[in-house]
Design a protein around this motif. Structure first.
Motif, PDB file in Angstrom:
ATOM      1  N   ALA A  55       1.602  30.104   8.027  1.00  0.00           N
ATOM      2  CA  ALA A  55       0.917  28.822   8.231  1.00  0.00           C
ATOM      3  C   ALA A  55      -0.393  28.785   7.448  1.00  0.00           C
ATOM      4  N   SER A  56      -0.581  27.725   6.661  1.00  0.00           N
ATOM      5  CA  SER A  56      -1.846  27.541   5.948  1.00  0.00           C
ATOM      6  C   SER A  56      -2.776  26.617   6.736  1.00  0.00           C
ATOM      7  N   LYS A  57      -2.224  25.826   7.639  1.00  0.00           N
ATOM      8  CA  LYS A  57      -2.971  24.964   8.563  1.00  0.00           C
ATOM      9  C   LYS A  57      -2.338  25.150   9.942  1.00  0.00           C
ATOM     10  N   PRO A  58      -3.018  24.752  11.012  1.00  0.00           N
ATOM     11  CA  PRO A  58      -2.353  24.818  12.322  1.00  0.00           C
ATOM     12  C   PRO A  58      -1.013  24.074  12.255  1.00  0.00           C
ATOM     13  N   THR A  59       0.029  24.723  12.752  1.00  0.00           N
ATOM     14  CA  THR A  59       1.396  24.230  12.553  1.00  0.00           C
ATOM     15  C   THR A  59       2.222  24.376  13.817  1.00  0.00           C
TER      16      THR A  59
ATOM     17  N   GLN B 256       5.938  20.860   5.651  1.00  0.00           N
ATOM     18  CA  GLN B 256       4.982  19.963   6.284  1.00  0.00           C
ATOM     19  C   GLN B 256       5.719  19.243   7.402  1.00  0.00           C
TER      20      GLN B 256
ATOM     21  N   ALA C 119      -3.857  28.567  11.729  1.00  0.00           N
ATOM     22  CA  ALA C 119      -3.957  28.735  10.275  1.00  0.00           C
ATOM     23  C   ALA C 119      -4.116  30.218   9.959  1.00  0.00           C
TER      24      ALA C 119
ATOM     25  N   ASP D 290       4.372  19.414  12.578  1.00  0.00           N
ATOM     26  CA  ASP D 290       3.087  19.098  11.961  1.00  0.00           C
ATOM     27  C   ASP D 290       2.558  20.332  11.245  1.00  0.00           C
ATOM     28  N   GLY D 291       1.412  20.177  10.590  1.00  0.00           N
ATOM     29  CA  GLY D 291       0.800  21.294   9.889  1.00  0.00           C
ATOM     30  C   GLY D 291       1.400  21.529   8.519  1.00  0.00           C
ATOM     31  N   GLU D 292       1.062  22.695   7.974  1.00  0.00           N
ATOM     32  CA  GLU D 292       1.592  23.119   6.676  1.00  0.00           C
ATOM     33  C   GLU D 292       1.827  24.622   6.711  1.00  0.00           C
ATOM     34  N   ALA D 293       2.936  25.040   6.123  1.00  0.00           N
ATOM     35  CA  ALA D 293       3.266  26.461   6.074  1.00  0.00           C
ATOM     36  C   ALA D 293       4.081  26.752   4.822  1.00  0.00           C
TER      37      ALA D 293
ATOM     38  N   ASP E 138      -6.457  29.769  18.650  1.00  0.00           N
ATOM     39  CA  ASP E 138      -7.409  29.870  17.537  1.00  0.00           C
ATOM     40  C   ASP E 138      -6.971  30.865  16.468  1.00  0.00           C
TER      41      ASP E 138
END
Length: 106
Positions: free
Chosen positions: A91-95, A74, A40, A59-62, A17
């Motif tokens: 990381a801007s999203k879970p990655t 991505q 994230a 996966d995700g975005e960083a 988390d």
């Protein structure tokens, strides 16, 4: 011949988390493979590796900074870095990211 197989890399780490997790998937005298899971907002601050390295984002975005270059990553982003090149990852999203450390051979 010995083979190491992972049929679903993403399932090898559950993204926490509020932190970052890493799991070594393979290691020998020439190669170390580590799977990272970033929540994230988590990051690896700027650092260097003593050997060449490859980042493969699953996966995700960083946001990735390599030397003076900064870009968004991505799924399917590939980065090859020479040894001792400063880099960071946020990381801007879970990655999930696969790191390959290419150890020097004799």
């Amino acid at each position: 011949m010995v083979a190491t197989t992972y049929l679903d890399l993403a399932s090898e780490v559950e993204i926490p988390d509020n932190s970052t997790i890493s799991k070594t998937l393979y290691q020998d005298d020439q190669l170390k493979v580590v799977l990272f899971g970033f929540a994230a907002g988590q990051e690896l601050s700027e650092h260097t590796a003593a050997v060449p390295a490859i980042l493969q984002f699953l996966d995700g975005e960083a946001t990735v900074k390599v030397g003076d270059e900064k870009f968004a990553s991505q799924a399917n982003t590939f980065v090859h870095m020479s040894a001792n090149l400063p880099h960071s990852i946020a990381a801007s999203k879970p990655t999930r990211m696969l790191l390959l450390l290419l150890k020097k051979t004799k």
